[in-house]
Design a protein around this motif. Structure first.
Motif, PDB file in Angstrom:
ATOM      1  N   ALA A 112      -4.652  -8.292   1.534  1.00  0.00           N
ATOM      2  CA  ALA A 112      -4.542  -8.683   2.943  1.00  0.00           C
ATOM      3  C   ALA A 112      -3.899 -10.061   3.050  1.00  0.00           C
ATOM      4  O   ALA A 112      -3.060 -10.306   3.919  1.00  0.00           O
ATOM      5  CB  ALA A 112      -5.927  -8.680   3.595  1.00  0.00           C
ATOM      6  N   ARG A 113      -4.286 -10.957   2.144  1.00  0.00           N
ATOM      7  CA  ARG A 113      -3.744 -12.314   2.187  1.00  0.00           C
ATOM      8  C   ARG A 113      -2.241 -12.335   1.940  1.00  0.00           C
ATOM      9  O   ARG A 113      -1.510 -12.995   2.658  1.00  0.00           O
ATOM     10  CB  ARG A 113      -4.422 -13.179   1.126  1.00  0.00           C
ATOM     11  CG  ARG A 113      -5.650 -13.865   1.649  1.00  0.00           C
ATOM     12  CD  ARG A 113      -5.926 -15.094   0.810  1.00  0.00           C
ATOM     13  NE  ARG A 113      -7.188 -15.702   1.234  1.00  0.00           N
ATOM     14  CZ  ARG A 113      -7.762 -16.705   0.591  1.00  0.00           C
ATOM     15  NH1 ARG A 113      -7.193 -17.180  -0.506  1.00  0.00           N
ATOM     16  NH2 ARG A 113      -8.881 -17.217   1.005  1.00  0.00           N
ATOM     17  N   ILE A 114      -1.792 -11.612   0.905  1.00  0.00           N
ATOM     18  CA  ILE A 114      -0.350 -11.657   0.647  1.00  0.00           C
ATOM     19  C   ILE A 114       0.407 -10.875   1.713  1.00  0.00           C
ATOM     20  O   ILE A 114       1.543 -11.195   2.027  1.00  0.00           O
ATOM     21  CB  ILE A 114       0.033 -11.169  -0.768  1.00  0.00           C
ATOM     22  CG1 ILE A 114      -0.490  -9.770  -1.033  1.00  0.00           C
ATOM     23  CG2 ILE A 114      -0.434 -12.132  -1.824  1.00  0.00           C
ATOM     24  CD1 ILE A 114       0.102  -9.186  -2.288  1.00  0.00           C
ATOM     25  N   GLY A 115      -0.249  -9.855   2.306  1.00  0.00           N
ATOM     26  CA  GLY A 115       0.378  -9.120   3.404  1.00  0.00           C
ATOM     27  C   GLY A 115       0.628 -10.056   4.573  1.00  0.00           C
ATOM     28  O   GLY A 115       1.697 -10.049   5.177  1.00  0.00           O
ATOM     29  N   ALA A 116      -0.366 -10.905   4.865  1.00  0.00           N
ATOM     30  CA  ALA A 116      -0.251 -11.843   5.987  1.00  0.00           C
ATOM     31  C   ALA A 116       0.783 -12.922   5.681  1.00  0.00           C
ATOM     32  O   ALA A 116       1.510 -13.366   6.571  1.00  0.00           O
ATOM     33  CB  ALA A 116      -1.613 -12.472   6.266  1.00  0.00           C
TER      34      ALA A 116
ATOM     35  N   ASP B 289       0.826  -1.209   0.000  1.00  0.00           N
ATOM     36  CA  ASP B 289       0.000   0.000   0.000  1.00  0.00           C
ATOM     37  C   ASP B 289       0.859   1.257   0.000  1.00  0.00           C
ATOM     38  O   ASP B 289       0.591   2.209  -0.730  1.00  0.00           O
ATOM     39  CB  ASP B 289      -0.944   0.007   1.210  1.00  0.00           C
ATOM     40  CG  ASP B 289      -2.127  -0.937   0.986  1.00  0.00           C
ATOM     41  OD1 ASP B 289      -2.512  -1.096  -0.188  1.00  0.00           O
ATOM     42  OD2 ASP B 289      -2.633  -1.504   1.964  1.00  0.00           O
ATOM     43  N   THR B 290       1.917   1.268   0.820  1.00  0.00           N
ATOM     44  CA  THR B 290       2.796   2.441   0.870  1.00  0.00           C
ATOM     45  C   THR B 290       3.447   2.647  -0.498  1.00  0.00           C
ATOM     46  O   THR B 290       3.532   3.781  -0.987  1.00  0.00           O
ATOM     47  CB  THR B 290       3.897   2.254   1.943  1.00  0.00           C
ATOM     48  OG1 THR B 290       3.278   1.823   3.158  1.00  0.00           O
ATOM     49  CG2 THR B 290       4.655   3.544   2.176  1.00  0.00           C
TER      50      THR B 290
ATOM     51  N   GLN C 218     -13.420  -5.045  -3.250  1.00  0.00           N
ATOM     52  CA  GLN C 218     -13.347  -5.946  -2.106  1.00  0.00           C
ATOM     53  C   GLN C 218     -12.423  -7.131  -2.407  1.00  0.00           C
ATOM     54  O   GLN C 218     -11.614  -7.532  -1.573  1.00  0.00           O
ATOM     55  CB  GLN C 218     -14.751  -6.454  -1.814  1.00  0.00           C
ATOM     56  CG  GLN C 218     -14.961  -6.826  -0.377  1.00  0.00           C
ATOM     57  CD  GLN C 218     -16.396  -7.285  -0.142  1.00  0.00           C
ATOM     58  OE1 GLN C 218     -17.067  -7.740  -1.060  1.00  0.00           O
ATOM     59  NE2 GLN C 218     -16.861  -7.159   1.079  1.00  0.00           N
ATOM     60  N   ARG C 219     -12.538  -7.653  -3.633  1.00  0.00           N
ATOM     61  CA  ARG C 219     -11.727  -8.803  -4.026  1.00  0.00           C
ATOM     62  C   ARG C 219     -10.232  -8.436  -3.959  1.00  0.00           C
ATOM     63  O   ARG C 219      -9.416  -9.197  -3.462  1.00  0.00           O
ATOM     64  CB  ARG C 219     -12.107  -9.222  -5.453  1.00  0.00           C
ATOM     65  CG  ARG C 219     -11.596 -10.584  -5.835  1.00  0.00           C
ATOM     66  CD  ARG C 219     -11.919 -10.939  -7.269  1.00  0.00           C
ATOM     67  NE  ARG C 219     -13.337 -11.173  -7.521  1.00  0.00           N
ATOM     68  CZ  ARG C 219     -13.822 -11.533  -8.723  1.00  0.00           C
ATOM     69  NH1 ARG C 219     -13.015 -11.675  -9.755  1.00  0.00           N
ATOM     70  NH2 ARG C 219     -15.108 -11.729  -8.893  1.00  0.00           N
ATOM     71  N   ILE C 220      -9.912  -7.246  -4.437  1.00  0.00           N
ATOM     72  CA  ILE C 220      -8.507  -6.827  -4.461  1.00  0.00           C
ATOM     73  C   ILE C 220      -8.002  -6.557  -3.041  1.00  0.00           C
ATOM     74  O   ILE C 220      -6.884  -6.936  -2.684  1.00  0.00           O
ATOM     75  CB  ILE C 220      -8.333  -5.587  -5.379  1.00  0.00           C
ATOM     76  CG1 ILE C 220      -8.563  -6.002  -6.841  1.00  0.00           C
ATOM     77  CG2 ILE C 220      -6.962  -4.969  -5.203  1.00  0.00           C
ATOM     78  CD1 ILE C 220      -8.629  -4.854  -7.815  1.00  0.00           C
TER      79      ILE C 220
END
Lengths: 412, 124
Positions: free
Chosen positions: A163-167, A30-31, A156-158
């Motif tokens: 979030a998934r790849i961040g985790a 995101d940054t 929402q999908r994106i």
């Protein structure tokens, strides 16, 4: 110098490199994206006045990084960095930035950015959506239109995919040769998914844009890894399929079979580029599935008329593909070539063992109906075509099979 | 005097043009060429495939064949014109017109031609 289309082109072209470098720097997707967006806004403001910088990607990385850091530094004791209006005149600042990011970093930055999108935890549709948003820079509404869903659903999908790849964590260490090859293979598969997503939808502008994006990103990847024959094969394959796009559907959106397409409407520049890539790939003598598939597509493209198609060679290539990547769909395609070379009975023998696995596959019943019709079994053909119609995913598929059924009815 | 005008640009930026943009640029460039062609001053014109389609043979005792263009550069050779001009200034005027027709990033290199054989095969 106010024509914005060149700026758009330069920003789109620089995006994977710039976002990839910013991702390495900030270690947060995101940054990195926000920093790039900020840099683009400043580019739109200063480039029309000052002309393009000598290295747009380096400019965007430098300005984006400073913009993001500025936010942190505003309240600190560090001196402010020069603003970008002066910066674009300060060639040395820009040059120094460009030199620090050597081509090896660029390469791994872009590959990392693309590879991040094909995380195995993400379903294919999310991988594609994420890559189109982050790497290609398409807007959410553009992607939503291509997938035929609403903007909010796509947003929402994106967000969920991010979030998934961040985790899961993004791999920031420089890859070794084996890891690099694995990443390339993963990214190649993802690019082909993007292409097929665009290719499967009839004559739709938003979907066709996905084909263009997949081709553009494959060219970028091949520029970074110029001696990879499978990347050459993949790019050639996509170019050959996309070259036919103007001839694939009629005015009502009905699919036109390869045999019935107006070959004059195939794109000669794309075909020429693909044939050049196949020639280059062959020299490496490291065949792979994309190269074989592109060689098959090239035999179709080289035939001036359907009758001139080299079916024996195509049947052999499908047999080679079957050995590399055994799959019932490949066998089915081989059967189509075998039918041309050895007749419908040989093709029916070949696909008989596939009946269970492909029972819910539209093309299986469509092709089988075609073989039965050729063999003179009109009752069997009818039954197969009826089954195909019930499995059709698009109106064009159904319409195509119904045309066969209509001809069968008239023949009686 | 014969001049070659070599067109350099970031091929990724050119590749990011939409088909409509690409066609619009080509149309504007054709309009620059038209008066030169009418005056019999325009020689061969070429637009090259992307550098990913290029192969390089490096000379040596054993020539080495490499994938890709001769040099890795930020801007790539994307095409060229051959034109007949009285002077460098006249050639620069043509390049200026081309730059107006296709603005933004990139460069035109104006290079006088030493030896020119448009029909080399039939001349020999």
């Amino acid at each position: 110098m106010t024509d914005p289309s060149w700026i758009h082109g330069a920003l789109v072209a620089a995006r994977p490199q710039a976002v990839g470098a910013l991702l390495r720097y900030f270690r947060d997707l995101d940054t990195a994206e926000e920093a790039y967006q900020e840099a683009c806004l400043r580019a739109l403001n200063t480039w029309p006045r000052n002309g393009p910088p000598r290295d747009p990607a380096a400019w965007l990385i430098f300005v984006g990084r400073n913009a993001a850091l500025d936010r942190v530094r505003k309240d600190s004791r560090f001196d402010a960095l020069p603003d970008e209006d002066r910066l674009s005149d300060l060639d040395d600042a820009e040059h120094a930035a460009a030199e620090r990011i050597d081509s090896g970093d660029y390469r791994d930055d872009v590959l990392r950015l693309m590879f991040t999108c094909c995380h195995p935890d993400l379903p294919a549709t999310q991988q594609i959506a994420l890559a189109l948003r982050i790497v290609a820079g398409l807007t959410v509404p553009q992607i939503a239109r291509a997938f035929l869903v609403g903007d909010a659903a796509m947003e929402q999908r994106i967000t969920r995919a991010k979030a998934r790849i961040g985790a899961a964590g993004i791999p920031f260490e420089t890859p070794n040769a084996v890891e690099r090859a694995e990443r390339l293979a993963g990214v190649a598969a993802m690019l082909y998914l993007i292409f097929n997503e665009g290719y499967s939808v009839a004559g739709d502008q938003a979907a066709a844009a996905l084909c263009d994006e997949a081709i553009r990103l494959a060219r970028l990847l091949l520029r970074l890894f110029p001696a990879e024959p499978e990347m050459m094969g993949l790019l050639a394959l996509m170019l050959l399929q996309h070259a036919r796009s103007a001839a694939r559907f009629d005015a009502t959106g009905e699919a036109i079979l390869l045999d019935d397409q107006d070959r004059a409407r195939w794109n000669p520049a794309m075909i020429a580029e693909a044939l050049a890539l196949i020639d280059k790939a062959m020299r490496h003598r490291r065949p792979g599935p994309y190269q074989v598939q592109s060689a098959i597509a090239a035999l179709h493209a080289r035939a001036a008329t359907p009758d001139a198609t080299d079916w024996p060679q195509i049947a052999q290539l499908y047999a080679a593909l079957e050995r590399m990547e055994p799959s019932p769909v490949v066998t089915l395609n081989r059967a189509v070539a075998v039918a041309k070379v050895a007749g419908p009975e040989a093709a029916l023998d070949l696909i008989a063992p596939l009946a269970d696995r492909l029972d819910n596959y539209f093309h299986y019943h469509g092709a089988r109906g075609g073989f039965l019709l050729q063999a003179g079994d009109h009752v069997g053909a009818r039954r197969a075509f009826d089954r195909a119609v019930s499995l059709a995913r698009t109106p064009a598929q159904a319409a195509h099979i119904r045309a066969h059924l209509d001809r069968l009815m008239q023949a009686r | 005097m014969l001049y070659a005008i070599f067109c350099y640009n970031d091929e990724a930026a050119v590749g990011a043009w939409s088909q409509e943009e690409d066609e619009a640029v080509m149309e504007r460039l054709a309009a620059v060429q038209a008066p030169l062609a009418a005056a019999g001053r325009l020689g061969p014109v070429a637009r090259l495939l992307p550098t990913t389609a290029a192969t390089t043979l490096r000379k040596g005792r054993e020539p080495i064949i490499l994938d890709g263009p001769f040099a890795e550069t930020k801007e790539q050779l994307l095409g060229f014109y051959v034109i007949e001009c009285e002077s460098l200034d006249a050639a620069l005027d043509v390049a200026r017109d081309l730059a107006i027709a296709n603005p933004g990033t990139g460069s035109y290199e104006i290079r006088p031609i030493r030896y020119y054989a448009p029909n080399a095969a039939t001349d020999i």
